[in-house]
Design an enzyme around this catalytic site. Structure first.
Site, PDB file in Angstrom:
ATOM      1  N   ARG A  96      -1.459  30.506 -19.982  1.00  0.00           N
ATOM      2  CA  ARG A  96      -2.774  30.724 -20.590  1.00  0.00           C
ATOM      3  C   ARG A  96      -3.377  32.046 -20.118  1.00  0.00           C
ATOM      4  O   ARG A  96      -3.438  32.320 -18.913  1.00  0.00           O
ATOM      5  CB  ARG A  96      -3.699  29.566 -20.216  1.00  0.00           C
ATOM      6  CG  ARG A  96      -5.131  29.700 -20.690  1.00  0.00           C
ATOM      7  CD  ARG A  96      -5.263  29.485 -22.163  1.00  0.00           C
ATOM      8  NE  ARG A  96      -6.662  29.311 -22.547  1.00  0.00           N
ATOM      9  CZ  ARG A  96      -7.090  29.367 -23.801  1.00  0.00           C
ATOM     10  NH1 ARG A  96      -6.237  29.571 -24.787  1.00  0.00           N
ATOM     11  NH2 ARG A  96      -8.368  29.190 -24.062  1.00  0.00           N
ATOM     12  N   ARG A 117       0.826  -1.210   0.000  1.00  0.00           N
ATOM     13  CA  ARG A 117       0.000   0.000   0.000  1.00  0.00           C
ATOM     14  C   ARG A 117       0.856   1.254   0.000  1.00  0.00           C
ATOM     15  O   ARG A 117       0.431   2.302  -0.498  1.00  0.00           O
ATOM     16  CB  ARG A 117      -0.950  -0.036   1.200  1.00  0.00           C
ATOM     17  CG  ARG A 117      -2.096  -1.000   0.962  1.00  0.00           C
ATOM     18  CD  ARG A 117      -2.857  -1.391   2.197  1.00  0.00           C
ATOM     19  NE  ARG A 117      -3.855  -2.402   1.828  1.00  0.00           N
ATOM     20  CZ  ARG A 117      -4.345  -3.319   2.632  1.00  0.00           C
ATOM     21  NH1 ARG A 117      -3.933  -3.371   3.901  1.00  0.00           N
ATOM     22  NH2 ARG A 117      -5.229  -4.188   2.203  1.00  0.00           N
ATOM     23  N   GLU A 142      -5.155  -3.217  -4.345  1.00  0.00           N
ATOM     24  CA  GLU A 142      -4.418  -3.408  -3.089  1.00  0.00           C
ATOM     25  C   GLU A 142      -5.172  -2.834  -1.885  1.00  0.00           C
ATOM     26  O   GLU A 142      -4.581  -2.280  -0.964  1.00  0.00           O
ATOM     27  CB  GLU A 142      -3.002  -2.843  -3.196  1.00  0.00           C
ATOM     28  CG  GLU A 142      -2.145  -3.684  -4.141  1.00  0.00           C
ATOM     29  CD  GLU A 142      -0.670  -3.429  -4.023  1.00  0.00           C
ATOM     30  OE1 GLU A 142      -0.208  -3.135  -2.908  1.00  0.00           O
ATOM     31  OE2 GLU A 142       0.012  -3.554  -5.043  1.00  0.00           O
TER      32      GLU A 142
END
Length: 383
Positions: A270, A245, A365
């Site tokens: 932008r 994990r 998991e």
């Protein structure tokens, strides 16, 4: 806190270089279902640079760098390619199981082949169609027959199934034992008669990483294939999943970091309404929230990794890290896509792929829901 050592920084730099030069250019190709040979070549390159045995003793061909280094490396690899990162993470997890529980003969036989890339990858065969979040409900069985065990059953959603050289397989060996008991862990090499590999699943993301059903039909393996003690396999599975994990948490963090890095560069460049998007307070708050969450995720991951390296209990911390990092990655990848506007939805940019690749991290998991159960039960048990 958690300042990296010189060795850990070297591992990070090497992982970043490989991710930038080799993994990132291939990621969109893999997403189209192409580039398998190049993918396998990249796995070999990672093995040659020590990334398939980061926590394995050098006596068995590993790097011996520890869990913190492993987490740092997986984060960087994931920034280049999530499919490569999950393959690397699971292969390291299998190596960890063998080193922790294997006999000296098993360690000397199998670990060097994992670490040097003789096996392109390794598979962790625990999940079944009816035993996902509840692995104790597995039905795959192993029956002793003289000096052999006979495996029958199937495992689902196995990472690297079709090119793993070695599988760690869990099977019921005492059906009369209580739930979670009577389960044994085995080492099974690919190509063993009776091991059948199903076709790769068609997935939403991480398409470069093959995910297969593994079928065992009267598969005979020697008694020496038992990993650890007979009927002690469930304990092994629970312990190794906690370590895995940490890897998935780091993978999710890497995806999120890459997405936000692209988003930050985009809003600086932008312009709308006569000014850069980065100058707008609403945009700034979105970035601040996501980056704060990712830094918290990083600290949770490093805490769990450091406790594991120190030999301290770490299961609760690993679940916290996975829960928080993977959920934060959902928010970060979607925020990054949103900040790109319509361009983020177009496949010419990697944002939509990063969002798809991140989605499964809250599932495999151990789902986020299971992590919450583990965390709560551990807290309540401690009073």
């Amino acid at each position: 806190m958690f300042e990296a050592t010189e060795d850990q920084e070297l591992i990070r730099a090497t992982a970043r270089r490989i991710a930038t030069e080799r993994l990132a250019p291939l990621a969109p190709v893999l997403d189209r279902g192409e580039g398998r040979d190049d993918f396998l070549a990249n796995l070999k390159l990672l093995a040659e640079n020590g990334f398939m045995g980061l926590n394995v003793d050098p006596a068995y061909g590993g790097t011996g760098a520890g869990t913190v280094a492993f987490a740092v490396a997986i984060e960087e690899i994931a920034r280049g390619c999530a499919s490569t990162a999950v393959t690397t993470s699971v292969t390291n997890m299998v190596a960890g199981v063998i080193e922790a529980c294997g006999s000296e003969e098993q360690k000397r036989t199998y670990l060097p082949r994992i670490c040097d890339g003789t096996y392109p990858a390794a598979g962790f065969c625990l999940t079944e169609a009816s035993a996902g979040s509840d692995p104790a409900a597995m039905r795959t069985s192993a029956r002793r027959d003289g000096n052999e065990w006979v495996l029958n059953g199937s495992k689902s959603y196995i990472t690297s199934g079709e090119y793993a050289g070695l599988f760690v397989v869990w099977a019921v060996t005492d059906p009369e034992a209580g739930k979670g008991k009577g389960i044994t862990c085995f080492l099974v090499e690919a190509g063993t008669p009776g091991v059948l590999i199903g076709p790769a699943e068609r997935k939403m993301g991480q398409t470069g990483s093959a995910t297969n059903t593994i079928i065992f039909e009267n598969c005979r393996i020697p008694a020496s294939s038992v990993l650890g003690a007979v009927n002690d396999g469930f304990r092994i599975a629970v312990g190794e999943l906690a370590g895995g994990r940490i890897g998935i948490a780091a993978l999710a963090l890497g995806l999120a970091r890459e997405a936000m890095s692209l988003a930050i560069a985009h809003v600086r460049e932008r312009h709308q309404f006569g000014r850069a998007l980065a100058e707008m307070q609403g945009i700034q708050w979105m970035i601040a929230d996501r980056e704060t969450e990712l830094e918290a995720a990083r600290l949770l991951i490093l805490q769990a990794a450091a406790r594991k390296d120190a030999g301290k209990p770490f299961a609760r911390q690993a679940s916290m890290a996975k829960l928080y990092a993977t959920e934060a990655a959902q928010r970060a990848t979607y925020t990054a896509l949103q900040l790109h506007g319509g361009a983020g939805y177009i496949r010419d940019l990697p944002l939509e792929r990063l969002a798809r690749d991140a989605r499964v991290t809250t599932i495999y998991e151990g789902t986020s829901e299971i992590q919450r159960l583990i965390i709560a039960r551990d807290i309540l048990r401690d009073g």
